[in-house]
Design an enzyme around this catalytic site. Sequence first.
Site, mmCIF file in Angstrom:
data_model
loop_
_atom_site.group_PDB
_atom_site.id
_atom_site.type_symbol
_atom_site.label_atom_id
_atom_site.label_comp_id
_atom_site.label_asym_id
_atom_site.label_seq_id
_atom_site.Cartn_x
_atom_site.Cartn_y
_atom_site.Cartn_z
ATOM 1 N N LEU A 102 0.893 -1.157 0.000
ATOM 2 C CA LEU A 102 0.000 0.000 0.000
ATOM 3 C C LEU A 102 0.928 1.202 0.000
ATOM 4 C CD1 LEU A 102 -3.080 0.310 0.003
ATOM 5 C CD2 LEU A 102 -2.990 0.603 2.485
ATOM 6 N N ASP A 103 0.732 2.111 -0.938
ATOM 7 C CA ASP A 103 1.667 3.218 -1.118
ATOM 8 C C ASP A 103 1.896 4.010 0.168
ATOM 9 O OD1 ASP A 103 1.706 2.463 -3.754
ATOM 10 O OD2 ASP A 103 0.329 4.034 -4.417
ATOM 11 N N PHE A 104 3.075 4.612 0.265
ATOM 12 C CA PHE A 104 3.467 5.431 1.414
ATOM 13 C C PHE A 104 2.422 6.492 1.739
ATOM 14 C CE2 PHE A 104 5.956 9.121 3.072
ATOM 15 C CZ PHE A 104 6.437 8.531 4.236
ATOM 16 N N ALA A 105 1.882 7.123 0.694
ATOM 17 C CA ALA A 105 0.927 8.222 0.893
ATOM 18 C C ALA A 105 -0.525 7.755 0.909
ATOM 19 C CB ALA A 105 1.119 9.269 -0.194
ATOM 20 N N THR A 106 -0.741 6.447 0.852
ATOM 21 C CA THR A 106 -2.105 5.905 0.839
ATOM 22 C C THR A 106 -2.416 5.252 2.180
ATOM 23 O OG1 THR A 106 -1.953 5.471 -1.531
ATOM 24 C CG2 THR A 106 -3.673 4.302 -0.327
#
Length: 216
Positions: A102-106
């Site tokens: 899961l993306d860093f910013a998500t």
Amino acid sequence: MDRIQKILAQGGIASRRAAEKLVTEGRVRVNGRVVTELGTKADPRKDKIEVDGKRVVAEHHVYVVVHKPRGVVATMSDPEGRPTVREILANVGARVFPVGRLDFATSGVLLAANDGEMADGLLHPKKAVPKTYIVKVKGKMTKEDLDRWREGVNLEDGKTIAAEAKVVRFEGDKTWFELTIKEGRNQQIRRMGEATRFPVMRLARLAFAQITAEGL
């Protein structure tokens, strides 16, 4: 007798694919002998199986649902020194690992487990496991714009497969919508936004394989 990579996955060492890499790198021993061939079989109840000199012991399967915050890396370590989910999972009481990324910013739903077979099953492209997100983009989307996301967007690594999308609300010149995809390419949703000229401003995963973070 089971294949060695399956035993490693069931022992909570890594996912099946990562376990295969451990074998081919010569980091696995069975009864003191290094094995490097995938498909090598062993008996987890009778044979001594080691990875990097540490004995592999079968564990009870543990499955965890995490609500990953923004600004946290969905891995157990990060070479850049950013916060990781290791801290969040520290008190689980079992050696679990994240299922996918899961993306860093998500933010949103992240599964963790010590069951490599389950992880591989959820992540295999042929399984087409659904993942649902709430997306905020810059720009006011029309039905035709949403249809483009539903039918597939051309990216540099090919056209995305059919998706489900519905508007949740408009916020001035911004659109919030719910999106369900059945593939997991790197930065896929953000790249879909760039390709359709609707830059993604916020992104959160609501469900993975219909598992939600409700109550967390």
